[in-house]
Design an enzyme around this catalytic site. Structure first.
Site: not given
Length: 386
Positions: A44, A276
């Site tokens: 999956k 940042y």
């Protein structure tokens, strides 16, 4: 026609040879030569980020009798890719048209009376006998019929089977705490599963397979192996319970390597802030390298100022915040064009996905499954290469 600009060489490399090794190794560990024990490899979520179709083919070539997927679309995609073996899917929204799945010979899961009725309807529309597995909730409190509905579910399934609409091929459930061997939920869930199996037997059902164990259950709970074990993360080369038994102790090999290329280096003076928010400030002059990968490519932002990568055979720490497209590494003796390995099997000193999981406070399942974005996925170790 103007050619495309050169790539940034960000790659997810999947070693299919490692995956085949893992499937064979797990069969050896779990079944110890038993001729009847079966293995389902769960593919999956695009094969846990490794590529569903190539992984499925590798798993089949290594002897996996079953493939497991979550959604109906995943099951049909396997059929469209040519897989003709046993496939089980287990998540479907109300109103799902099961006829295409019945026509494709997919085993579908009924987790409620309503869902069983929809599967029967789909089988009748398809004009074929549907293959159904009944899922019972034994304590995970997620998908699966609650205990109060077990008797009604097995009774209705027997009736639908007698009518020729379906064949009940399995009864199954899922552990909640199998990676904690001493957790009392494990024994309680197995006891509940035995109760569900007895109800199915009393109803006259004779399922081909009974299965409860995921990777951790298969490896750590021998009494819970029944006819089939479902291996997910272990097939991709990771211990499902690293605090109990390591990947190395199990003899598994991580199949995924994530690597990129340094595109710029520079010298920073003491006091320079990086990325940042200046969450990293250099205490002394350092050389840094810029890697053009970020959370837009699945690199976890939680790894900022914590994770390490391998550059030129030397570990370097991520400094500053990881951005959408890039991050910075403290890496002396590094130059533009050098290869950066974010994680891999660990055989050359590089971090592993388990290391990244620890740095991010998560599990390696999440690390490998999220890799993608603009990274190129490459498969190596095809069977003919061995």
């Amino acid at each position: 026609m103007v050619g495309a600009p050169p790539s940034t060489h960000a790659e997810v490399v999947v070693d299919l040879g490692a995956l085949r090794h893992n499937v064979r190794r797990l069969r050896e560990l779990v079944w110890k030569g038993s001729p009847t024990g079966q293995v389902m490899v769960v593919v999956k979520a695009d094969g846990y980020g490794h590529g569903m179709v190539p992984v499925a083919r590798a798993a089949r070539s290594a002897g996996a009798e079953w493939l497991g997927v979550a959604t109906c679309a995943e099951a049909l995609a396997l059929r469209a890719a040519g897989d003709a073996g046993r496939v089980l899917c287990w998540l479907a929204a109300p109103g799902t048209d099961f006829a295409p799945l019945v026509e494709a010979g997919v085993d579908v899961t009924a987790s409620s009376l309503d869902q069983l009725e929809e599967i029967v309807r789909g089988a009748r529309e398809a004009g074929e006998v549907g293959r159904v597995q009944l899922k019972v909730d034994t304590g995970l409190s997620r998908n699966g019929a609650p205990r109060s509905e077990w008797l009604a579910l097995v009774t209705a399934a027997r009736s639908a089977q007698d009518d020729g609409a379906v064949r009940v091929t399995g009864v199954w459930s899922h552990f909640a705490c199998s990676d904690e061997p001493e957790h009392p939920a494990n024994a309680a869930q197995q006891e509940a599963f035995e109760e569900a199996l007895a109800l199915a037997e009393d109803a006259g059902l004779e399922p081909e397979v009974r299965h409860l164990s995921n990777s951790a259950g298969a490896l750590l709970h021998p009494r819970a192996r029944y006819d089939l074990v479902r291996v997910g993360i272990a097939a991709y080369g990771f211990s499902p319970a690293p605090d109990v038994v390591t990947t190395e102790q199990l003899g598994l090999v991580p199949a995924m390597t994530v690597r990129g290329t340094v595109v710029l280096t520079k010298e920073l003076a003491a006091g320079a802030g990086v990325s940042y928010g200046h969450t990293f400030v250099a205490e002394e002059p350092i050389r840094v390298a810029l890697v053009p990968m970020g959370y837009g490519d699945g690199i976890p932002r939680h790894a900022s100022n914590t994770a390490e990568v391998l550059v030129n055979g030397v570990r370097g720490r991520v400094v500053g915040r990881i951005c959408m497209d890039q991050f910075v590494v403290a890496a002396p003796e590094t130059h533009a064009g050098d290869e950066v390995v974010l994680f891999g099997p660990g055989s050359h000193g590089e971090p592993t996905a388990t290391d990244w999981a620890r740095w991010c406070g998560t599990i390696d399942y999440e690390i490998v499954t999220r890799m993608g974005g603009r990274q190129t996925r490459v498969w190596v170790g095809e069977e003919g290469d061995e």
